[in-house]
Structure formats: structure tokens, C-alpha cells
Design a protein around this motif. Structure first.
Motif, PDB file in Angstrom:
ATOM      1  N   VAL A 232       0.804  -1.221   0.000  1.00 53.37           N
ATOM      2  CA  VAL A 232       0.000   0.000   0.000  1.00 53.37           C
ATOM      3  C   VAL A 232       0.835   1.268   0.000  1.00 53.37           C
ATOM      4  O   VAL A 232       0.308   2.358  -0.203  1.00 53.37           O
ATOM      5  N   ASP A 233       2.160   1.131   0.203  1.00 52.38           N
ATOM      6  CA  ASP A 233       3.004   2.329   0.223  1.00 52.38           C
ATOM      7  C   ASP A 233       4.462   1.918   0.058  1.00 52.38           C
ATOM      8  O   ASP A 233       4.833   0.763   0.316  1.00 52.38           O
ATOM      9  N   SER A 234       5.280   2.867  -0.386  1.00 53.25           N
ATOM     10  CA  SER A 234       6.716   2.667  -0.507  1.00 53.25           C
ATOM     11  C   SER A 234       7.393   3.992  -0.212  1.00 53.25           C
ATOM     12  O   SER A 234       6.975   5.037  -0.725  1.00 53.25           O
ATOM     13  N   ILE A 235       8.409   3.958   0.630  1.00 49.89           N
ATOM     14  CA  ILE A 235       9.093   5.178   1.071  1.00 49.89           C
ATOM     15  C   ILE A 235      10.576   5.043   0.740  1.00 49.89           C
ATOM     16  O   ILE A 235      11.253   4.127   1.227  1.00 49.89           O
ATOM     17  N   ASP A 241      10.573   9.726  11.354  1.00 50.74           N
ATOM     18  CA  ASP A 241       9.377  10.576  11.362  1.00 50.74           C
ATOM     19  C   ASP A 241       8.512  10.327  10.130  1.00 50.74           C
ATOM     20  O   ASP A 241       7.277  10.278  10.229  1.00 50.74           O
ATOM     21  N   ALA A 242       9.162  10.189   8.972  1.00 54.42           N
ATOM     22  CA  ALA A 242       8.406   9.947   7.746  1.00 54.42           C
ATOM     23  C   ALA A 242       7.673   8.607   7.820  1.00 54.42           C
ATOM     24  O   ALA A 242       6.510   8.490   7.392  1.00 54.42           O
ATOM     25  N   ILE A 243       8.340   7.603   8.369  1.00 51.66           N
ATOM     26  CA  ILE A 243       7.717   6.280   8.503  1.00 51.66           C
ATOM     27  C   ILE A 243       6.528   6.345   9.455  1.00 51.66           C
ATOM     28  O   ILE A 243       5.442   5.832   9.160  1.00 51.66           O
ATOM     29  N   LEU A 244       6.716   6.994  10.603  1.00 56.07           N
ATOM     30  CA  LEU A 244       5.625   7.116  11.571  1.00 56.07           C
ATOM     31  C   LEU A 244       4.429   7.847  10.975  1.00 56.07           C
ATOM     32  O   LEU A 244       3.275   7.466  11.190  1.00 56.07           O
ATOM     33  N   ASP A 245       4.701   8.905  10.199  1.00 50.54           N
ATOM     34  CA  ASP A 245       3.627   9.669   9.583  1.00 50.54           C
ATOM     35  C   ASP A 245       2.830   8.806   8.612  1.00 50.54           C
ATOM     36  O   ASP A 245       1.586   8.825   8.618  1.00 50.54           O
TER      37      ASP A 245
END
Length: 252
Positions: A232-235, A241-245
Motif C-alpha cells: 500500500v506504500d513505498s518510502i 518521522d516519515a515512517i511514523l507519519d
């Protein structure tokens, strides 16, 4: 290190991939799709973290791509080899020769010393480990004073260090890690993850890690997020912080 990889559609080498991977448990109305037609490439020389809620399919994805579990349908590849076409003996040899594993449960051989556990994959494959690299691994995970001890004589954290060292020592084509720092304190976790990051950056190692920890995942080049058996997502270049968001938005 073995380097048999296949290209992605963009020409980037891929160490492992899943194509329309589906894993269903049960049948009829009680059937549960742990993986629901997942396709993903794990690029060679990159560190990928897999995250998601409990039951999202993250461990199932890792286990099927690593050849530890069968798919209901679809394909998985290590390099250009389709694991779904291999018989048991060939699959066992591929896992032994080309893949490294780190599990939460350590999976150490109780009758072997720490050093013997670390070098076991190479011994089974009839290979001699690179001495310089082996010594660096041992020193980085802080095991030198404990090399002659058996697992029962080691703490849980020390056993996990042996498991990490075992996976890295043979410089396999790809390492699959399931919560590799789950039993380590924050300082030891940082040291292990930094070393794993270094192995990717300096030696071209490929690592795929399942974790629930945003800090651990931030050591990766990319975080892939699963929910209900789907990606559902890829970072890219993640920060805690970006992961938690992203995970908070997923929860909504």
C-alpha cells in the motif's frame, strides 16, 4: 559474493522478486489471503525494510520470497531462478549457497560453539569463509570473548548477535532478516544496523528486513508497507518521522 541477478524493467539488477504472489490459508468462507497478488522487486545492493500491521503479510512475503514457504499461486525468483520450479533438494542447496537468514528465534545449533554456528553455512557448502571479513564481523557484533561458548551459555542478545554474524559471514547474495535487532538493547541495535548498512553500501550486500520499528527501518534505502496482503506504500530514503507519519495515515 554471488552476483547472479536479473534486470528489472528499468534495467536495474534485482536480487529477488515476487510476481503476482498469492498465499491463501484455509478454504471456502474461512479462507484468508495472507498475500493478495503481490508483485515486487528487491534491487541488488539495496537495503529494503518491510513494515505493516500484524497480519499484514509482511513475514509471509519474506518467507515465500526466501523459499521457506510455498505460494498458492504466482512466482518468486532469486536472481533469474524461479523457486516455484525447484524440487526440495535444489531449493535447499539454493538457500544454503545464496541466501542468508536472521530469525527472531535465532535458530542456532545448540551443540555448536558461537564460532561454529557463525561458519556453519560455509561449512555445509564446502567453502572457507573470507578470514578478514569473518574477523570484522566478529568484532563488529562484539562476540570475540564468547566464540567458544554454546548458545545455552549466551544471553538472548548474544545469541541474536551470533545469528546476525552467521548471516553476514558468508557474504551471501541476499539476506532475509526477521526483526534482527528485536532482542538487543538500543546501542547494540544501532551497531548491528550500522554494520548491515555498511555491508550494503561498501560490499554490495542485499538485505530484506521485516521490522515493526521505525528507527530500524530508517537504516534501509526503501521501506515497503503492507496491509491486508497488499503493498500500500513505498518510502525511499526513509526517516523515522516519515515512517511514523505514513503508518499513522495507514491506521486511519
Amino acid at each position: 559474493m554471488l552476483t547472479s541477478t536479473s534486470p528489472t524493467t528499468t534495467g536495474t539488477p534485482t536480487a529477488a522478486r515476487a510476481v503476482d504472489a498469492t498465499k491463501v490459508y484455509g478454504s471456502g468462507e474461512g479462507a484468508v489471503a495472507a498475500l493478495d497478488h503481490v508483485s515486487i522487486d528487491f534491487e541488488a545492493g539495496r537495503f529494503t525494510a518491510i513494515m505493516g500491521p500484524s497480519g499484514s503479510g509482511k513475514s509471509t512475503l519474506m518467507h515465500t520470497v526466501a523459499g521457506l514457504d510455498d505460494l498458492t499461486s504466482g512466482q518468486v525468483f532469486i536472481g533469474d531462478i524461479d523457486l516455484t520450479t525447484l524440487k526440495d533438494r535444489a531449493l535447499t542447496a539454493l538457500r544454503r549457497d545464496r541466501i542468508g537468514f536472521i530469525f527472531q528465534a535465532f535458530n542456532l545449533v545448540p551443540t555448536l560453539t558461537a564460532l561454529e554456528n557463525i561458519t556453519l553455512p560455509a561449512s555445509l557448502a564446502g567453502r572457507t569463509p573470507d578470514t578478514g571479513w569473518l574477523q570484522q564481523v566478529i568484532d563488529t557484533v562484539g562476540l570475540r570473548p564468547r566464540l567458544s561458548h554454546r548458545p545455552s551459555e549466551l544471553s538472548g542478545g548474544q545469541q541474536q548477535r551470533v545469528a546476525v554474524a552467521r548471516a553476514l559471514a558468508g557474504q551471501p547474495e541476499i539476506i532475509f532478516a526477521d526483526e534482527p535487532t528485536g532482542n538487543l538493547d538500543s546501542r547494540s541495535s544501532s551497531e548491528i544496523l550500522t554494520f548491515m548498512r555498511q555491508a550494503v553500501r561498501d560490499l554490495g550486500q542485499t538485505i530484506v528486513m521485516v521490522t515493526h520499528d521505525p528507527v530500524a527501518a530508517s537504516y534501509a534505502d526503501r521501506v515497503v508497507v503492507l496491509a491486508d496482503g497488499r503493498i500500500v506504500d513505498s518510502i525511499d530514503d526513509p526517516t523515522p518521522d516519515a515512517i511514523l507519519d505514513r503508518m499513522k495515515h495507514l491506521g486511519r
